[in-house]
Design a protein around this motif. Sequence first.
Motif, PDB file in Angstrom:
ATOM      1  N   TRP A  15       0.820  -1.218   0.000  1.00  0.00           N
ATOM      2  CA  TRP A  15       0.000   0.000   0.000  1.00  0.00           C
ATOM      3  C   TRP A  15       0.847   1.258   0.000  1.00  0.00           C
ATOM      4  O   TRP A  15       0.448   2.289  -0.554  1.00  0.00           O
ATOM      5  CB  TRP A  15      -0.974  -0.020   1.180  1.00  0.00           C
ATOM      6  CG  TRP A  15      -2.076  -1.010   0.965  1.00  0.00           C
ATOM      7  CD1 TRP A  15      -2.306  -2.153   1.681  1.00  0.00           C
ATOM      8  CD2 TRP A  15      -3.074  -0.968  -0.053  1.00  0.00           C
ATOM      9  NE1 TRP A  15      -3.385  -2.821   1.159  1.00  0.00           N
ATOM     10  CE2 TRP A  15      -3.875  -2.122   0.095  1.00  0.00           C
ATOM     11  CE3 TRP A  15      -3.367  -0.084  -1.085  1.00  0.00           C
ATOM     12  CZ2 TRP A  15      -4.945  -2.401  -0.738  1.00  0.00           C
ATOM     13  CZ3 TRP A  15      -4.435  -0.354  -1.928  1.00  0.00           C
ATOM     14  CH2 TRP A  15      -5.212  -1.506  -1.747  1.00  0.00           C
ATOM     15  N   CYS A  17       3.685   1.575  -1.648  1.00  0.00           N
ATOM     16  CA  CYS A  17       4.067   1.739  -3.055  1.00  0.00           C
ATOM     17  C   CYS A  17       2.881   2.224  -3.888  1.00  0.00           C
ATOM     18  O   CYS A  17       3.023   3.132  -4.716  1.00  0.00           O
ATOM     19  CB  CYS A  17       4.602   0.420  -3.615  1.00  0.00           C
ATOM     20  SG  CYS A  17       6.143  -0.116  -2.871  1.00  0.00           S
ATOM     21  N   TYR A  18       1.718   1.633  -3.677  1.00  0.00           N
ATOM     22  CA  TYR A  18       0.521   2.002  -4.441  1.00  0.00           C
ATOM     23  C   TYR A  18       0.183   3.469  -4.236  1.00  0.00           C
ATOM     24  O   TYR A  18      -0.031   4.217  -5.195  1.00  0.00           O
ATOM     25  CB  TYR A  18      -0.638   1.106  -4.004  1.00  0.00           C
ATOM     26  CG  TYR A  18      -1.939   1.343  -4.746  1.00  0.00           C
ATOM     27  CD1 TYR A  18      -2.289   0.549  -5.817  1.00  0.00           C
ATOM     28  CD2 TYR A  18      -2.816   2.347  -4.364  1.00  0.00           C
ATOM     29  CE1 TYR A  18      -3.483   0.744  -6.501  1.00  0.00           C
ATOM     30  CE2 TYR A  18      -4.008   2.565  -5.043  1.00  0.00           C
ATOM     31  CZ  TYR A  18      -4.341   1.752  -6.101  1.00  0.00           C
ATOM     32  OH  TYR A  18      -5.511   1.961  -6.781  1.00  0.00           O
ATOM     33  N   LEU A 135      -9.228   4.388  -9.108  1.00  0.00           N
ATOM     34  CA  LEU A 135      -7.990   4.150  -8.358  1.00  0.00           C
ATOM     35  C   LEU A 135      -8.110   4.613  -6.913  1.00  0.00           C
ATOM     36  O   LEU A 135      -7.652   3.933  -5.988  1.00  0.00           O
ATOM     37  CB  LEU A 135      -6.816   4.866  -9.032  1.00  0.00           C
ATOM     38  CG  LEU A 135      -6.321   4.291 -10.357  1.00  0.00           C
ATOM     39  CD1 LEU A 135      -5.284   5.210 -10.982  1.00  0.00           C
ATOM     40  CD2 LEU A 135      -5.746   2.900 -10.153  1.00  0.00           C
ATOM     41  N   ALA A 139      -8.087   2.121  -3.730  1.00  0.00           N
ATOM     42  CA  ALA A 139      -7.134   2.283  -2.631  1.00  0.00           C
ATOM     43  C   ALA A 139      -7.852   2.338  -1.291  1.00  0.00           C
ATOM     44  O   ALA A 139      -7.438   1.698  -0.319  1.00  0.00           O
ATOM     45  CB  ALA A 139      -6.303   3.542  -2.833  1.00  0.00           C
TER      46      ALA A 139
END
Length: 196
Positions: A15, A17-18, A135, A139
Motif C-alpha cells: 500500500w 508503493c501504491y 484508483l 485504494a
Amino acid sequence: MISNRLYYASMMLFWVCYLSLLAMVVAYAPQGGVSMAGLTLFSDTGLVETAVMAMQSIGLSPVGQSVVFGLLGGFSAASAGLLLFSMMFYVFGEEREQRESRALAQGAVACTALGAMLTALVFFAGGQAGALLALQFGALGGLFLTVMSLGQSQIEPDQQTDEQASELDQVIADHAANHAAFSAQLASLSRHGSRS
C-alpha cells in the motif's frame, strides 16, 4: 509471530508503493510527466484527463485545478508516510509501538478517505467518472479491508521475563536507598552547619 510481522510488513509495503505512485500520478501527469535519467515518467494524461475535464466543466481555473491535484497528491503521500511508519513500528517495535502502529494505519485510511471524497466530489460535480476515481476508491476499499483484517491480529507482549523484572526492581530499590541515605546525610550536615 515472525511470520505475522512479515505479513503485516508485506501488506503495508504494497500500500505504501501504491499510494506513492498514485501521489506521483496526480502530481506529474497533469504537467505532462517528469523527466528522470533520460526517461519520461507519468506522461500519459489518460488517468487524469477526465478529472481535468470535470474541473473545467465546473469552472475551475488552472490554478484551482493545480490546488485540487496538489491536495489529492498530498493525501496520498501522507497516507503512504503514515503506513510506512506504521509498518516500522509494528515490525521493529515492542508492545507499545505495535499498539501505536494501528492508530497510524487508521490515520492512513482517514487520509485516503479524504482523497477519495475529494475525487468523488470533483467527478460527480463535473458529471464525469474516470480512472482516477476508480484508483482512489480501490485504494480506500483495499486499505480499509487490509487494516481491519490486520487489526485483529495479536499484539506480541514485551519479551521481559519475571527474572529481568525483579532485577530491574532491585536496581531501582538500591538506587532509591542510596539517594535516601545521601539526602539524610545532607540534611544532617545542614543541621550541624546551621547550629554552628
